[in-house]
Design a protein around this motif. Structure first.
Motif, PDB file in Angstrom:
ATOM      1  N   THR A   1      49.545  43.549  37.769  1.00 18.23           N
ATOM      2  CA  THR A   1      48.681  43.976  38.774  1.00 18.23           C
ATOM      3  C   THR A   1      47.378  44.650  37.988  1.00 18.23           C
ATOM      4  OG1 THR A   1      50.384  44.063  40.142  1.00 18.23           O
ATOM      5  CG2 THR A   1      48.401  45.433  40.621  1.00 18.23           C
TER       6      THR A   1
ATOM      7  N   PHE B   1      41.886  50.752  44.629  1.00 20.18           N
ATOM      8  CA  PHE B   1      42.776  49.313  44.647  1.00 20.18           C
ATOM      9  C   PHE B   1      43.766  49.637  43.850  1.00 20.18           C
ATOM     10  CE2 PHE B   1      43.958  45.782  42.048  1.00 20.18           C
ATOM     11  CZ  PHE B   1      44.407  44.820  43.090  1.00 20.18           C
TER      12      PHE B   1
ATOM     13  N   THR C   1      47.918  49.300  45.119  1.00 23.59           N
ATOM     14  CA  THR C   1      48.922  48.232  44.662  1.00 23.59           C
ATOM     15  C   THR C   1      49.902  48.733  43.618  1.00 23.59           C
ATOM     16  OG1 THR C   1      47.283  47.656  43.014  1.00 23.59           O
ATOM     17  CG2 THR C   1      47.087  46.359  44.992  1.00 23.59           C
TER      18      THR C   1
ATOM     19  N   LYS D   1      37.413  49.316  46.251  1.00 25.23           N
ATOM     20  CA  LYS D   1      38.240  48.820  46.631  1.00 25.23           C
ATOM     21  C   LYS D   1      37.945  47.390  47.243  1.00 25.23           C
ATOM     22  CE  LYS D   1      40.599  49.816  50.206  1.00 25.23           C
ATOM     23  NZ  LYS D   1      41.573  50.648  51.163  1.00 25.23           N
TER      24      LYS D   1
ATOM     25  N   TRP E   1      44.240  40.303  44.902  1.00 27.09           N
ATOM     26  CA  TRP E   1      45.081  40.908  46.099  1.00 27.09           C
ATOM     27  C   TRP E   1      46.534  40.312  45.918  1.00 27.09           C
ATOM     28  CZ3 TRP E   1      44.567  45.553  47.955  1.00 27.09           C
ATOM     29  CH2 TRP E   1      43.189  46.014  47.930  1.00 27.09           C
TER      30      TRP E   1
ATOM     31  N   PRO F   1      50.070  41.187  42.867  1.00 24.44           N
ATOM     32  CA  PRO F   1      51.285  42.007  42.815  1.00 24.44           C
ATOM     33  C   PRO F   1      52.426  41.058  43.588  1.00 24.44           C
ATOM     34  CG  PRO F   1      49.624  43.288  43.532  1.00 24.44           C
ATOM     35  CD  PRO F   1      48.999  41.712  43.385  1.00 24.44           C
TER      36      PRO F   1
END
Lengths: 661, 155
Positions: A364, A389, A393, B99, B110, B113
């Motif tokens: 990530t 961000f 995450t 973001k 996005w 993960p």
């Protein structure tokens, strides 16, 4: 003269590194012991030569020899001696030389202390190390030579960036590089194992101490960098998710995973292929970090394209080593026989979960860091990926890991009992939950999130303690026996408990400061008082001061606690470094217990001096926790069991354990 | 460790642009603490475009100051958080968002993960099943016989 000697030493080191990468490899291939043995003296001499080159550069800095381009660009005769020395690696060329110095140091250490290694393995490891050293020595000599002369020599230097004129520069890069480059040993062992096509539990036992040492150094390096940014940059943040930070955090994440999978491999001979892959990936991420930071690609893809020499060179090194190692892995990995079996609910299973979460977190961060570059290269559009961000995450990935940590050491190898582990953690869980609930009702500012976070941090700490208590049998055996067992416990168990508790401390600090921090931005005139976190700060005066190579305005604040007791003063200043024409802020920080008051000052306006004050509760735990993790790593490192070739003590210990049972 | 990390070279550039002094100035702040808190949270999500990875809340640059004032103007005009962000993006582009938005272009970002966790989980599960199956496979007839022999000998 010494500069030329240093330059020459570096060229010689390159020649030796080339010998080191060829001779032992050849020897291992044709089975010639004398040829394999060549690696050892060559690695040690190579280190001595790089050290001589490094010493020559430092000497040029100490003597303010501005006929050396690098010294002229980054030093000044009025700079304090410490910063003249540290300035040697406070720039691109010097820091690359430090990188190679540490690489050579690790190679020499393997050569000198790897006496018990099988000769072919040792030869292959040294050869791979030699190959990495050759690549980076070539890089330095061709694109980043710190020994280039300047003619005619200027009378004065351009000074070091003021931000870097700090004790942090003396500690942070060396620690960070010891970590980064330390992983090269795990990498070399992995590649050597693939070349031989043979790997066993003993391999993991040789690799683990090196990985552990690199990990401990990297932990310290990152924490030191975080604290440095915290006090030096003047806005009180401890982590910014900056690409440069991410570059150092990535090898830490995968290095942590490697550390754990190597345990499984050593104890249970399982996860072999995965461990080898992680060893390759961890150092690859170190190389990638070096590329990102050194090539200028982070600023913009276009910056990189306009002066690509260095970037392309490192990129080529990157592709060669990562691509080569992964190709070798693809060809040879299948030959590595799978090892011990285990049930998903077991110590091994817990470590697999640890690896899954850590590598996902690493992926990530990696994708987040590279995505803007990728989008810009592909479409020309610019996007930003920043802290919001990563917080969104990374944190959800890391939380379950933190929750799971205390279970790991309590599960048995092969087949564990989750329910039994949970039962044994009852007290730790109750204590952590109770602390969370109490803190929720005690602190009027506390949110549910803060209480949960505090409970989580304590859960890690209590969980680590529970592990130790269970191992020595507290409550089951008389205290004297428990104490005796405590003394007899292998050091690596203390290491594990310390590292896990340290993680808990860091988590506590992060949670406390992000949820309970208080901030006040205001303008103040002399005599005015600001109230924050139960303290009163009285702005006394603003007075000028002249340092060795800067001038500054110092704002003095008198601090009083509850009830008006005087607690001394805080001095916060704005500095101006004339040589570079650069201002810096020097934050005023006072530590009370584990918490800190943090003051930085801005401009003087018509209504007074702009002042920003923070109350940062438990903030020091962030770095103290990292220190505890580092100590945990060091303690583990001194475990005799980790050292190969100490069978005598081992047998005795096993016999003693047998008697006890 | 921000810019001071291994990225020593990047440091000079960044700070020359943005300066390290106090970012948010007292005279910019809104009188209503609730609105000001919203402004601060929004500022942390907006990038100072002349800086390297710095939010306008952290930056001392002129442009960051202008953006902070703009955000506060929109909030005072009654915009919701999303409306403020939309407004800033319409003027400065998506580059300003720290973001990135959920959009096809950012899908990989996005999804990473979840994809990794899922993929890794499936791989681990398959490995367990494959290996587990082998482990639980019964003994062959010859092995049974050998086992019986050993047991008999012990008796």
């Amino acid at each position: 003269m010494s500069v030329e000697l240093g330059h020459f030493a570096l060229v010689l080191a390159l020649a030796l590194a080339l010998v080191q990468s060829a001779a032992p490899l050849m020897g291992a291939r044709i089975g010639s012991l004398p040829l394999m043995r060549v690696g050892e003296p060559v690695a040690i001499t190579g280190f001595a030569l790089v050290a001589a080159a490094f010493a020559a550069l430092v000497l040029a800095y100490v003597q303010s020899d501005f006929s050396v381009l690098n010294v002229w660009e980054n030093s000044h005769s009025a700079k304090p001696l410490l910063f003249k020395i540290t300035g040697a690696w406070g720039n691109h060329e010097g820091s690359m030389l430090l990188w190679v110095l540490i690489l050579a140091l690790f190679g020499a250490l393997v050569a000198a202390f790897g006496r018990n290694l099988p000769p072919t393995l040792k030869a292959n490891v040294l050869a791979v190390q030699g190959l990495i050293a050759s690549a980076f020595l070539l890089f330095i000599l061709f694109t980043s030579n710190p020994f280039n002369r300047l003619q005619p020599a200027p009378i004065e230097g351009r000074d070091l960036n003021p931000i870097l004129q700090d004790i942090g520069l003396a500690i942070h890069p060396p620690l960070l590089y010891l970590g980064y480059v330390g992983f090269s040993i795990s990498f070399s062992f992995a590649v050597a194992a693939l070349i031989e096509g043979r790997i066993d539990a003993a391999w993991a036992r040789w690799v683990r101490p090196w990985t552990l040492a690199a990990w401990a150094f990297l932990t310290g390096g990152i924490a030191m960098g975080s604290y440095w940014a915290y006090y030096e940059l003047g806005w009180g943040g401890f982590w910014f998710w900056d690409p440069v930070e991410n570059a150092s955090f990535l090898p830490w994440l995968s290095g942590t995973a490697l550390l754990h999978s190597a345990i499984v491999m050593e104890k249970r001979s399982a996860l072999k292929i995965w461990t080898v892959l992680l060893a390759i990936l961890t150092f690859s991420l170190s190389l990638l970090g070096t590329f990102l930071v050194r090539s200028g690609v982070l600023t913009s893809v276009h910056t990189f394209a306009s002066d690509p020499t260095r970037g392309v060179f490192i990129l080529a090194i990157l592709v060669f080593f990562i691509g080569g190692a992964l190709a070798l892995f693809a060809v040879r990995a299948a030959a590595l026989a799978p090892g011990g079996l285990f049930h998903p609910i077991s110590r091994e299973g817990a470590l697999v979960l640890n690896n899954l979460l850590l590598t996902t977190a690493a992926a990530t961060v990696l994708v987040g860091t590279l995505y803007p570059l990728l989008i810009e290269a592909l479409t020309g559009e610019k996007i930003s990926v920043g802290a919001p961000f990563f917080n969104l995450t990374f944190v959800p990935l890391f939380l379950p890991l933190l929750v799971a940590v205390p279970f790991g050491p309590l599960l048995a190898w092969k087949r564990g009992d989750l329910l039994a582990a949970a039962q044994r953690l009852q007290i730790a869980f109750a204590a952590a939950a109770l602390s969370g609930i109490v803190s929720y009702f005690l602190m009027d500012r506390a949110s549910a999130f803060a209480a949960l976070g505090l409970a989580l941090g304590l859960w890690l700490i209590f969980g680590a303690l529970t592990d130790l208590c269970l191992k020595i049998g507290i409550g089951k055996v008389p205290p004297s026996v428990a104490l005796g067992r405590l003394a007899g416990l292998p050091l690596s168990m203390f290491g594990t408990a310390l590292a896990h508790a340290g993680l808990g401390l860091t988590a506590l600090g992060v949670v406390a400061v992000t949820t309970l921090e208080a901030e006040s931005i205001l303008t103040m005139r002399p005599g005015q008082v600001a109230e924050i976190g139960g303290y009163s700060l009285t702005f006394e005066n603003l007075r000028p001061f002249t340092g060795p190579n800067y001038t500054e305005d110092r704002a003095v604040f008198a601090v009083t606690g509850e009830g008006g007791a005087s607690l001394g003063e805080i001095v916060s200043s704005k500095r101006f470094y004339a040589a570079r024409g650069m201002p810096t802020t020097e934050a005023g920080i006072r530590t009370f217990g584990l918490s800190q008051l943090y003051v930085s000052i801005g401009d003087e306006t018509a209504s007074g001096l702009v002042v920003r004050i923070w109350w940062k509760p438990l903030v020091t735990l962030i770095w103290l926790g990292a220190l505890v993790m580092m100590v945990g790593g060091a303690v583990s490192l001194f475990d005799r069991r980790l050292r190969v070739g100490v069978p005598a003590r081992r047998k005795l210990a096993v016999a003693a354990a047998g008697e006890g049972a | 460790m921000k810019r001071a990390g291994a990225g020593l070279a990047a440091v000079g550039l960044l700070l020359a642009l943005c300066g390290p002094a106090v970012a948010v100035q007292p005279d910019e702040m809104l009188a209503d603490p609730a609105l000001e808190a919203r402004a601060r949270d929004l500022s942390a999500e907006l990038r100072c475009m002349v800086c390297q990875n710095q939010s306008i809340d952290d930056s001392d640059a002129e442009l960051a100051r202008d953006l902070r004032v703009l955000v506060r103007e929109r909030i005072e005009a009654g915009d919701s958080d999303a409306e403020v962000l939309d407004y800033v993006v319409s003027r400065y582009g998506e580059f300003v968002l720290l973001k990135p938005r959920f959009s096809p272009r950012n899908a990989v970002l996005w999804a990473t993960p979840a994809l990794f966790l899922l993929g890794g989980g499936i791989l681990a599960f398959l490995a367990f099943r494959r290996r587990g199956g082998k482990a639980t496979a019964g003994l062959s007839a010859e092995e049974e016989a050998a086992l019986r022999k050993v047991l008999e000998r012990n008796e």
